[in-house]
Design a protein around this motif. Structure first.
Motif, PDB file in Angstrom:
ATOM      1  N   ASP A   1      -7.246  67.229  -7.823  1.00 14.66           N
ATOM      2  CA  ASP A   1      -5.796  67.403  -7.759  1.00 14.66           C
ATOM      3  C   ASP A   1      -5.474  68.850  -8.120  1.00 14.66           C
ATOM      4  OD1 ASP A   1      -3.060  67.371  -7.992  1.00 14.66           O
ATOM      5  OD2 ASP A   1      -2.963  65.714  -9.430  1.00 14.66           O
ATOM      6  N   ASN A   2      -4.784  69.533  -7.200  1.00 16.92           N
ATOM      7  CA  ASN A   2      -4.464  70.937  -7.453  1.00 16.92           C
ATOM      8  C   ASN A   2      -3.226  71.128  -8.299  1.00 16.92           C
ATOM      9  OD1 ASN A   2      -6.633  72.175  -6.211  1.00 16.92           O
ATOM     10  ND2 ASN A   2      -5.730  71.818  -4.186  1.00 16.92           N
ATOM     11  N   ASN A   3      -2.614  70.033  -8.683  1.00 13.59           N
ATOM     12  CA  ASN A   3      -1.364  70.102  -9.448  1.00 13.59           C
ATOM     13  C   ASN A   3      -1.417  69.196 -10.662  1.00 13.59           C
ATOM     14  OD1 ASN A   3       0.898  71.722  -9.074  1.00 13.59           O
ATOM     15  ND2 ASN A   3       1.043  70.954  -6.950  1.00 13.59           N
ATOM     16  N   ALA A   4      -2.464  69.351 -11.447  1.00 14.09           N
ATOM     17  CA  ALA A   4      -2.639  68.463 -12.600  1.00 14.09           C
ATOM     18  C   ALA A   4      -1.958  69.043 -13.829  1.00 14.09           C
ATOM     19  CB  ALA A   4      -4.124  68.254 -12.872  1.00 14.09           C
TER      20      ALA A   4
ATOM     21  N   GLY B   1       0.996  68.813 -15.197  1.00 19.31           N
ATOM     22  CA  GLY B   1       2.303  69.423 -14.990  1.00 19.31           C
ATOM     23  C   GLY B   1       2.239  70.680 -14.136  1.00 19.31           C
ATOM     24  N   GLY B   2       1.160  70.816 -13.376  1.00 21.40           N
ATOM     25  CA  GLY B   2       1.070  71.930 -12.425  1.00 21.40           C
ATOM     26  C   GLY B   2       0.288  73.127 -12.932  1.00 21.40           C
ATOM     27  N   LYS B   3      -0.191  73.073 -14.172  1.00 16.94           N
ATOM     28  CA  LYS B   3      -0.891  74.263 -14.675  1.00 16.94           C
ATOM     29  C   LYS B   3      -2.396  74.264 -14.394  1.00 16.94           C
ATOM     30  CE  LYS B   3       0.077  74.158 -19.148  1.00 16.94           C
ATOM     31  NZ  LYS B   3       0.014  74.575 -20.538  1.00 16.94           N
TER      32      LYS B   3
ATOM     33  N   GLN C   1      -5.998  72.797 -12.077  1.00 19.01           N
ATOM     34  CA  GLN C   1      -6.677  72.056 -11.022  1.00 19.01           C
ATOM     35  C   GLN C   1      -7.625  71.093 -11.732  1.00 19.01           C
ATOM     36  OE1 GLN C   1      -9.813  74.112  -8.953  1.00 19.01           O
ATOM     37  NE2 GLN C   1      -9.589  72.841  -7.125  1.00 19.01           N
ATOM     38  N   ARG C   2      -7.600  69.830 -11.336  1.00 18.54           N
ATOM     39  CA  ARG C   2      -8.513  68.849 -11.949  1.00 18.54           C
ATOM     40  C   ARG C   2      -9.531  68.406 -10.922  1.00 18.54           C
ATOM     41  NH1 ARG C   2      -5.103  64.666 -12.903  1.00 18.54           N
ATOM     42  NH2 ARG C   2      -5.630  63.861 -10.833  1.00 18.54           N
TER      43      ARG C   2
ATOM     44  N   TYR D   1     -11.132  70.835 -15.781  1.00 13.42           N
ATOM     45  CA  TYR D   1      -9.811  71.432 -15.576  1.00 13.42           C
ATOM     46  C   TYR D   1      -9.986  72.926 -15.438  1.00 13.42           C
ATOM     47  CZ  TYR D   1      -7.487  67.165 -17.270  1.00 13.42           C
ATOM     48  OH  TYR D   1      -7.032  65.874 -17.435  1.00 13.42           O
TER      49      TYR D   1
ATOM     50  N   LYS E   1      -4.754  77.213 -13.137  1.00 14.56           N
ATOM     51  CA  LYS E   1      -4.207  77.612 -11.827  1.00 14.56           C
ATOM     52  C   LYS E   1      -3.967  79.107 -11.836  1.00 14.56           C
ATOM     53  CE  LYS E   1      -1.654  75.307  -9.093  1.00 14.56           C
ATOM     54  NZ  LYS E   1      -0.896  74.099  -9.396  1.00 14.56           N
TER      55      LYS E   1
ATOM     56  N   ASP F   1      -3.668  62.516 -19.585  1.00 10.49           N
ATOM     57  CA  ASP F   1      -3.680  62.526 -18.118  1.00 10.49           C
ATOM     58  C   ASP F   1      -4.106  61.147 -17.579  1.00 10.49           C
ATOM     59  OD1 ASP F   1      -4.178  62.932 -15.432  1.00 10.49           O
ATOM     60  OD2 ASP F   1      -5.211  64.852 -15.723  1.00 10.49           O
TER      61      ASP F   1
END
Ligand code: GTR
Length: 402
Positions: free
Chosen positions: A71-74, A76-78, A80-81, A102, A105, A127
């Motif tokens: 997920d590139n928006n893990a 809260g968006g900070k 990449q997971r 993690y 970004k 998460d």
């Protein structure tokens, strides 16, 4: 076997000679880094390998990995997971473990801290997407782990030990693995990594072969096999707390691909000197955790004086790579002074490479870190991993590893 009570009295620490890292077992003096590499490093490594942690018996037959979730928006968006399933095969038997990764970004090539967790990747964060481990888990009422199984109830229960926001905000990544997926932490050699390597009829490792700490260290190297090929990662610093700090040190000594090593409160069989017999001793540790070290280490239980090495030489094996040894003031069981002295006694080996560590005139002052290539701090408080510890690791890594 009943063990003598732990000693916490500095006046009762036995007199002992510190084995000199710069004198070979046959008495030859080492004066430069070439001589250290050629004549001394290997003999020390082999001693620790055969007599303390135990040898890895053979190579794996197969290794594989697969990114199973991304997920590139893990967070809260900070971040990449990525969750990566690693498969290990030997003798037609297999073992799988998951890496939770993690990455910050906006940093295409980040240095990463790699560390085992004690109860599952899902315990280090709230998460909801982190996969819950199916492996055997030690019960812990405070963490909501019962029936030796992790469930949703334990999600985020250990997030206090993992300053993930701080790590990401400073441009670092975090990779973590549940150590029980490599080898369940119990005195039972029928399961985990060891069992893959048995020949017909074998039920436990041979005398000089690996205990659980060496198996966990091996697992860290297999995580490294993936991480070193992830093009978004620049450096890998292996980290561990307590028993997992012991594993991180042995991984760092065994595998030169680790760019830095952090031992957090690793104590006996980790950073602390054994010959001081202060707090936990070899006798205590072999008695309570008979599966951690090689069988051959048992002959040193309550006979620390016959050991031709001590743990500062384990630290020295990591030179010249950055190494951080950390203690906690209330963690007397791990012998903070023994951890400090160990870092100080390892420093002459760093000096061979022109690197600094803990000088002879330094002494441990609570909450006043000494940060050189070989760093040390003793923080106030108990046996734990705190935000204070992470603040130090991050600033040190920025200066010495990045
Ligand atoms: C203790 C053990 C220590 C340390 C610690 C931990 O019981 O005696 O050596 O490893 O556990 O891992 O928390």
């Amino acid at each position: 076997m009943a063990q003598p009570e732990a000693n916490y009295d500095e006046t009762k620490v036995p007199k002992f000679t510190v084995p000199d890292p710069l004198l070979t077992f046959s008495g030859e003096a080492i004066t430069d880094s070439d001589q250290w590499e050629e004549k001394r490093k290997l003999e020390i490594y082999q001693f620790f390998e055969k007599q303390i942690y135990g040898k890895v018996p053979a190579m794996l037959d197969e290794y594989s990995f697969e990114v199973i979730e991304e997920d590139n928006n893990a967070l809260g968006g900070k971040a990449q997971r990525k969750q990566i399933a690693v498969g290990l095969k030997k003798n037609n038997r297999s073992l799988n473990f998951n890496i939770l990764l993690y990455l910050p970004k906006g940093n295409e090539n980040a240095p990463v801290f790699l560390g085992y967790n004690f109860h599952g990747n899902h315990t280090v964060t709230d998460d909801p997407k982190v996969i819950i481990t199916k492996a055997w888990n030690a019960n812990d009422i405070a963490l909501n782990i019962q029936n030796n199984k992790a469930t949703e109830a334990s999600r985020g229960s250990r997030k206090n030990r993992w300053a993930i926001d701080k790590i990401l905000d400073n441009g670092f990544g975090l990779a973590t693995v549940y150590y029980g997926e490599i080898d369940p932490d119990k005195n039972d050699f029928s399961d985990g990594l060891h069992s893959l390597f048995y020949r017909e009829g074998q039920t436990r490792p041979k005398t000089n072969e690996w205990g659980s700490i060496a198996a966990w260290a091996f697992g860290l190297s297999r995580a490294m096999d993936y991480l070193e090929n992830d093009t978004n990662i620049s450096k890998v610093i292996v980290f561990g707390h307590s028993r997992l700090g012991k594993a991180a040190l042995w991984a760092g000594a065994s595998d030169p691909r680790f760019d830095g090593v952090i031992s957090n409160n690793s104590g006996c069989g980790g950073a602390a000197l054994s010959k001081r017999k202060y707090g936990e001793t070899i006798g205590h540790i072999n008695n309570s955790f008979p599966h951690w070290f090689s069988e051959s280490f048992k002959k040193y239980s309550n006979k620390e004086e016959i050991l031709p090495v001590d743990q500062h030489q384990l630290l020295a094996l990591i030179a010249p790579r950055p190494l951080y040894v950390a203690s906690a003031a209330e963690d007397e069981w791990a012998d903070p002074k023994g951890e400090f002295l160990s870092a100080q006694y390892a420093t002459p080996v760093y000096a061979l490479y022109g690197k600094k560590g803990i000088s002879k005139s330094d002494s441990p002052v609570v909450d006043r870190p000494i940060q050189e290539t070989l760093a040390y701090h003793i923080r106030s408080g108990k046996h734990d991993v705190t935000d204070y510890d992470w603040d130090q690791y991050i600033s040190w890594a920025q200066n010495f590893v990045k």
